[in-house]
Write an enzyme that holds these catalytic residues in place. Structure first.
Site, PDB file in Angstrom:
ATOM      1  N   TRP A 270       0.834  -1.210   0.000  1.00  0.00           N
ATOM      2  CA  TRP A 270       0.000   0.000   0.000  1.00  0.00           C
ATOM      3  C   TRP A 270       0.866   1.256   0.000  1.00  0.00           C
ATOM      4  O   TRP A 270       0.504   2.258  -0.585  1.00  0.00           O
ATOM      5  CB  TRP A 270      -0.915   0.045   1.226  1.00  0.00           C
ATOM      6  CG  TRP A 270      -1.990  -0.983   1.233  1.00  0.00           C
ATOM      7  CD1 TRP A 270      -2.412  -1.763   0.182  1.00  0.00           C
ATOM      8  CD2 TRP A 270      -2.798  -1.362   2.345  1.00  0.00           C
ATOM      9  NE1 TRP A 270      -3.428  -2.599   0.595  1.00  0.00           N
ATOM     10  CE2 TRP A 270      -3.682  -2.372   1.913  1.00  0.00           C
ATOM     11  CE3 TRP A 270      -2.867  -0.958   3.680  1.00  0.00           C
ATOM     12  CZ2 TRP A 270      -4.615  -2.971   2.747  1.00  0.00           C
ATOM     13  CZ3 TRP A 270      -3.796  -1.536   4.523  1.00  0.00           C
ATOM     14  CH2 TRP A 270      -4.658  -2.535   4.062  1.00  0.00           C
TER      15      TRP A 270
ATOM     16  N   TYR B 212       0.918   1.181  -4.823  1.00  0.00           N
ATOM     17  CA  TYR B 212      -0.148   0.347  -5.375  1.00  0.00           C
ATOM     18  C   TYR B 212      -1.497   0.818  -4.838  1.00  0.00           C
ATOM     19  O   TYR B 212      -1.614   1.198  -3.663  1.00  0.00           O
ATOM     20  CB  TYR B 212       0.057  -1.124  -4.999  1.00  0.00           C
ATOM     21  CG  TYR B 212       1.233  -1.760  -5.700  1.00  0.00           C
ATOM     22  CD1 TYR B 212       1.051  -2.409  -6.922  1.00  0.00           C
ATOM     23  CD2 TYR B 212       2.510  -1.698  -5.149  1.00  0.00           C
ATOM     24  CE1 TYR B 212       2.133  -2.991  -7.572  1.00  0.00           C
ATOM     25  CE2 TYR B 212       3.595  -2.277  -5.800  1.00  0.00           C
ATOM     26  CZ  TYR B 212       3.398  -2.924  -7.009  1.00  0.00           C
ATOM     27  OH  TYR B 212       4.455  -3.488  -7.660  1.00  0.00           O
TER      28      TYR B 212
ATOM     29  N   CYS C 266     -12.837  -9.087 -12.056  1.00  0.00           N
ATOM     30  CA  CYS C 266     -12.363 -10.455 -12.299  1.00  0.00           C
ATOM     31  C   CYS C 266     -13.531 -11.377 -12.644  1.00  0.00           C
ATOM     32  O   CYS C 266     -13.347 -12.403 -13.288  1.00  0.00           O
ATOM     33  CB  CYS C 266     -11.602 -10.986 -11.090  1.00  0.00           C
ATOM     34  SG  CYS C 266     -12.619 -11.216  -9.621  1.00  0.00           S
TER      35      CYS C 266
END
Ligand code: SF4
Length: 262
Positions: free
Chosen positions: A213, A217, A248
């Site tokens: 983090w 990202y 996804c």
């Protein structure tokens, strides 16, 4: 909205036996019934309603941590479904193991029937680089679908402001796992939270932090399909970069295919 503080809530038994809930109409009713509840109140209701048939899906992102931090104070041992795709960053797996150790999480690692090597042998190496939809279907959607057959409801960390395709996500939705058959309630208790509210909760409650983090990202998924954010980019811009793919597929299960998938 105000960020609800994590607190221990007694889970009261329902006053009368709850009827068995099933289907989209009941999901809509639950969305209405729970709309005004705080996060801990809503989770307590979910625990009462679904008991041992409740799970939570998490890849230990920021939203998942908010849900898990509340849930563990309400009921320990709720199964945490983690999609062990074989492609995670080592940091994610270490973070998972740290949370198991420190929070006592009951993590269930869900794996695809094929190893990465077996998938490479059947589809060619690095399927994710050519056909991420099939790779996600094999390594995320199919294992989760199989696992969810064993539950009546699962919790997610979806927020409506994560991207355009999530702006209408209901508080509770019905996911059909088999056409005309088994289904499961998907409970999205953070739909009204914003990214700053999530960040504030993590900070104020000193929650453990995924090591990536703080390395640039945003949203973290499988390593080959996640890159660092560039200045000014949206939090999920680093997922499936270069593809017109925003999900996804686990949140699209049980829905008719969209004409222009996000
Ligand atoms: S996120 Fe990428 S590597 Fe992971 S399952 Fe999907 S396509 Fe495969």
């Amino acid at each position: 909205m105000m960020v609800a503080r994590a607190m221990a809530l007694p889970v009261a038994a329902p006053q009368e036996p709850a009827r068995v809930l099933h289907g989209a109409a009941d999901a809509r009713d639950l969305s209405i019934e729970w709309a005004a509840l705080s996060l801990p109140e809503l989770l307590a209701q979910a625990v009462v309603r679904f008991g041992d048939r409740l799970a939570v899906g998490s890849s230990f992102g920021k939203e998942g941590l908010v849900v898990l931090d509340h849930l563990r104070r309400i009921r320990a041992g709720v199964p945490v479904l983690f999609l062990e795709t074989g492609y995670h960053f080592p940091e994610t797996l270490a973070f998972r193991d740290r949370l198991v150790q420190e929070w006592g999480l009951n993590v269930q690692n869900l794996r695809a029937p094929q190893t990465v090597a077996e998938q490479d042998a059947e589809y060619g190496k690095d399927l994710f680089s050519r056909d991420p939809d099939t790779c996600c279907k094999n390594r995320k959607v199919a294992p989760l679908r199989r696992a969810l057959v064993g539950y009546d409801a699962w919790l997610t960390g979806l927020r409506r402001d994560q991207h355009e395709g999530r702006k209408d996500v209901p508080l509770v939705e019905w996911q059909e796992l088999e056409p005309g058959g088994t289904g499961v309630f998907k409970i999205n208790p953070l739909v009204q939270w914003t990214r700053p509210e999530v960040e504030r909760y993590l900070e104020e409650h000193h929650l453990p932090r995924h090591p990536l983090w703080d390395q640039g990202y945003g949203s973290i998924g499988c390593a080959p399909c996640t890159r660092k954010l560039r200045p000014g980019e949206h939090e999920r811009a680093g997922r499936w970069s270069g593809f017109e793919k925003r999900e996804c597929g686990i949140h699209l299960m049980g829905k008719p295919p969209a004409p222009d998938p996000l």
